[in-house]
Each structure stands twice: as C-alpha cells, then as structure tokens.
Design a protein around this motif. Structure first.
Motif, mmCIF file in Angstrom:
data_model
loop_
_atom_site.group_PDB
_atom_site.id
_atom_site.type_symbol
_atom_site.label_atom_id
_atom_site.label_comp_id
_atom_site.label_asym_id
_atom_site.label_seq_id
_atom_site.Cartn_x
_atom_site.Cartn_y
_atom_site.Cartn_z
ATOM 1 N N GLU A 66 -7.732 -8.135 -8.027
ATOM 2 C CA GLU A 66 -6.562 -8.390 -8.943
ATOM 3 C C GLU A 66 -6.706 -5.877 -8.893
ATOM 4 O O GLU A 66 -7.558 -5.458 -7.997
ATOM 5 N N PHE A 67 -5.419 -5.564 -8.897
ATOM 6 C CA PHE A 67 -4.714 -4.583 -8.570
ATOM 7 C C PHE A 67 -6.046 -3.959 -9.802
ATOM 8 O O PHE A 67 -5.752 -4.494 -11.362
ATOM 9 N N VAL A 68 -6.000 -2.939 -9.508
ATOM 10 C CA VAL A 68 -6.460 -1.535 -11.004
ATOM 11 C C VAL A 68 -5.283 -1.028 -11.041
ATOM 12 O O VAL A 68 -4.984 -0.594 -12.094
ATOM 13 N N THR A 88 -17.414 -5.578 -20.515
ATOM 14 C CA THR A 88 -18.333 -6.775 -19.306
ATOM 15 C C THR A 88 -17.184 -7.085 -18.427
ATOM 16 O O THR A 88 -17.865 -7.243 -17.347
ATOM 17 N N GLU A 89 -15.858 -7.938 -19.190
ATOM 18 C CA GLU A 89 -15.230 -7.971 -17.981
ATOM 19 C C GLU A 89 -14.854 -7.070 -16.572
ATOM 20 O O GLU A 89 -13.875 -7.234 -15.349
ATOM 21 N N ASP A 90 -14.958 -5.921 -16.608
ATOM 22 C CA ASP A 90 -14.388 -5.052 -15.891
ATOM 23 C C ASP A 90 -15.439 -5.010 -14.574
ATOM 24 O O ASP A 90 -15.702 -4.619 -13.938
ATOM 25 N N THR A 91 -16.513 -5.384 -15.163
ATOM 26 C CA THR A 91 -17.481 -6.024 -13.317
ATOM 27 C C THR A 91 -16.998 -6.341 -12.494
ATOM 28 O O THR A 91 -16.356 -7.428 -12.582
ATOM 29 N N ALA A 92 -17.090 -6.206 -11.444
ATOM 30 C CA ALA A 92 -16.573 -6.435 -10.596
ATOM 31 C C ALA A 92 -16.959 -5.847 -8.871
ATOM 32 O O ALA A 92 -17.421 -4.241 -9.290
ATOM 33 N N VAL A 93 -17.120 -5.821 -7.920
ATOM 34 C CA VAL A 93 -16.327 -4.759 -6.880
ATOM 35 C C VAL A 93 -15.278 -4.267 -6.788
ATOM 36 O O VAL A 93 -14.262 -4.598 -6.695
ATOM 37 N N TYR A 94 -15.310 -3.053 -7.086
ATOM 38 C CA TYR A 94 -13.826 -1.797 -6.763
ATOM 39 C C TYR A 94 -13.882 -1.568 -5.351
ATOM 40 O O TYR A 94 -15.046 -0.711 -4.803
ATOM 41 N N TYR A 95 -12.809 -1.566 -5.053
ATOM 42 C CA TYR A 95 -12.048 -1.436 -4.150
ATOM 43 C C TYR A 95 -11.626 -0.071 -3.937
ATOM 44 O O TYR A 95 -10.253 -0.318 -4.558
ATOM 45 N N CYS A 96 -11.402 0.740 -2.918
ATOM 46 C CA CYS A 96 -10.265 1.446 -2.714
ATOM 47 C C CYS A 96 -9.133 1.057 -1.392
ATOM 48 O O CYS A 96 -9.543 0.165 -0.604
ATOM 49 N N ALA A 97 -7.711 1.633 -1.630
ATOM 50 C CA ALA A 97 -7.296 0.660 -0.290
ATOM 51 C C ALA A 97 -6.251 2.195 0.083
ATOM 52 O O ALA A 97 -5.706 2.905 -0.800
ATOM 53 N N ALA A 98 -5.228 2.404 0.880
ATOM 54 C CA ALA A 98 -4.504 2.784 2.064
ATOM 55 C C ALA A 98 -3.206 2.544 1.950
ATOM 56 O O ALA A 98 -3.586 1.706 3.397
ATOM 57 N N ALA A 99 -1.984 3.402 2.314
ATOM 58 C CA ALA A 99 -0.982 2.031 2.996
ATOM 59 C C ALA A 99 -0.084 3.643 3.794
ATOM 60 O O ALA A 99 -0.328 4.672 3.236
ATOM 61 N N PHE A 116 -1.181 9.462 3.978
ATOM 62 C CA PHE A 116 -0.749 8.338 3.423
ATOM 63 C C PHE A 116 0.527 8.219 2.395
ATOM 64 O O PHE A 116 0.257 9.109 1.358
ATOM 65 N N ALA A 117 1.227 7.288 2.121
ATOM 66 C CA ALA A 117 2.008 7.355 1.006
ATOM 67 C C ALA A 117 1.539 6.886 -0.450
ATOM 68 O O ALA A 117 2.190 7.271 -0.983
ATOM 69 N N HIS A 118 0.875 5.780 -0.103
ATOM 70 C CA HIS A 118 -0.525 5.988 -1.423
ATOM 71 C C HIS A 118 -2.147 5.205 -1.318
ATOM 72 O O HIS A 118 -1.843 4.472 -0.223
ATOM 73 N N MET A 119 -2.640 5.686 -2.124
ATOM 74 C CA MET A 119 -3.687 5.174 -1.912
ATOM 75 C C MET A 119 -3.879 3.906 -4.203
ATOM 76 O O MET A 119 -3.149 5.373 -4.504
ATOM 77 N N ALA A 120 -4.977 3.105 -3.892
ATOM 78 C CA ALA A 120 -5.144 2.946 -5.041
ATOM 79 C C ALA A 120 -6.860 2.602 -4.708
ATOM 80 O O ALA A 120 -6.723 2.589 -3.966
ATOM 81 N N TRP A 121 -6.766 1.475 -6.482
ATOM 82 C CA TRP A 121 -7.732 0.851 -6.336
ATOM 83 C C TRP A 121 -7.703 -0.489 -6.815
ATOM 84 O O TRP A 121 -6.678 -0.321 -7.052
ATOM 85 N N PHE A 122 -8.529 -1.248 -6.459
ATOM 86 C CA PHE A 122 -8.453 -2.620 -6.736
ATOM 87 C C PHE A 122 -9.711 -3.256 -6.936
ATOM 88 O O PHE A 122 -10.899 -2.588 -6.836
ATOM 89 N N ARG A 123 -9.858 -4.606 -7.654
ATOM 90 C CA ARG A 123 -11.603 -5.080 -7.678
ATOM 91 C C ARG A 123 -11.577 -6.892 -7.880
ATOM 92 O O ARG A 123 -10.179 -7.261 -7.577
ATOM 93 N N GLN A 124 -12.555 -7.040 -7.509
ATOM 94 C CA GLN A 124 -12.700 -8.394 -7.264
ATOM 95 C C GLN A 124 -13.793 -8.771 -8.017
ATOM 96 O O GLN A 124 -15.500 -8.536 -7.290
ATOM 97 N N ALA A 125 -13.810 -9.788 -8.515
ATOM 98 C CA ALA A 125 -15.434 -10.126 -9.682
ATOM 99 C C ALA A 125 -15.794 -11.459 -8.584
ATOM 100 O O ALA A 125 -14.714 -11.822 -8.894
#
Length: 124
Positions: free
Chosen positions: A45-47, A87-98, A30-39
């Motif tokens: 949104e990007f993390v 508390t505002e960090d509450t979300a589902v956190y997703y990892c992603a790969a490019a 992979f060129a990149h992996m990242a974390w995103f989240r969605q409340a």
C-alpha cells in the motif's frame, strides 16, 4: 539504478523512527519518489510521496498527521519521519522511484525502481 532503504527497527507504540532511501546509479532525475509498505498477508500500500515535479506532498489517510516525507534537493534521497507509531504500522517499508511524472503518484505500478525494503515493527 539502486535504491537503498534504511532506518527500520523495533519500536514501542507511540514511538518514532526515521527512514531513509538513497538512490544511486542513475544519470537522470526522478520525477517522483515514494514510500510504500506491505504488512504480512496484505497487499502493498501507498504511504507517502513528496513535492518534486511541482506537486504537493501526498499521504495515505492512515498516516496523515503522523508521518512526514522529506526530500533532498539533488533528488537523490527521500526520508520518512514516522511519529506516534501504531502496531498497525508494522510492515516492510519500500521506497520507489519513477522516471516519468504521473497523476497517479499513489499507484505502485507508476514506479519503475524499488528498494529492498526495511522492516518496521511496532510493539504494543
């Protein structure tokens, strides 16, 4: 390709969690992996994203100084150490790969593969 995120849970404000994301089923780097989240009720949104492909780590302003992304040298896993949780960090956190390198590593549409998400809940 499968991305398996884990490590979420319930934590009190000020606490810490460490998320992990393991990739499998791929024969390329992979060129990149990242974390995103969605409340709830909000856009994804990007993390954070890391230093593969000669880049510097990149963080959303809302997590700078509190979250740290790390990666394994084999480019099969990323981690997110989350400290001083709010508390505002509450979300589902997703990892992603490019597969391809990109200038826009903070954009969700630059990523080809997504994990199933792990829930992070921060209580007050």
């Amino acid at each position: 390709v499968q991305l398996q995120a884990s490590g979420g849970g319930l934590v009190q404000a000020g606490g810490s969690l460490r998320l992990s994301c393991a990739a499998s089923g791929h024969s390329f780097n992979f060129a990149h992996m990242a974390w995103f989240r969605q409340a709830p009720g909000k856009k994804r949104e990007f993390v954070a994203t890391g230093t593969w492909s000669g880049n510097s780590a990149l963080y959303a302003d809302s997590v700078k100084g509190r979250f740290t992304i790390s990666e394994d040298n084999a480019r099969n896993a990323i981690f997110l150490q989350m400290n001083s949780l709010r508390t505002e960090d509450t979300a589902v956190y997703y990892c992603a790969a490019a597969r391809q390198s990109s200038w826009y590593r903070d954009r969700a549409d630059e990523y080809d593969y997504w994990g199933q998400g792990t829930q992070v809940t921060v209580s007050s």
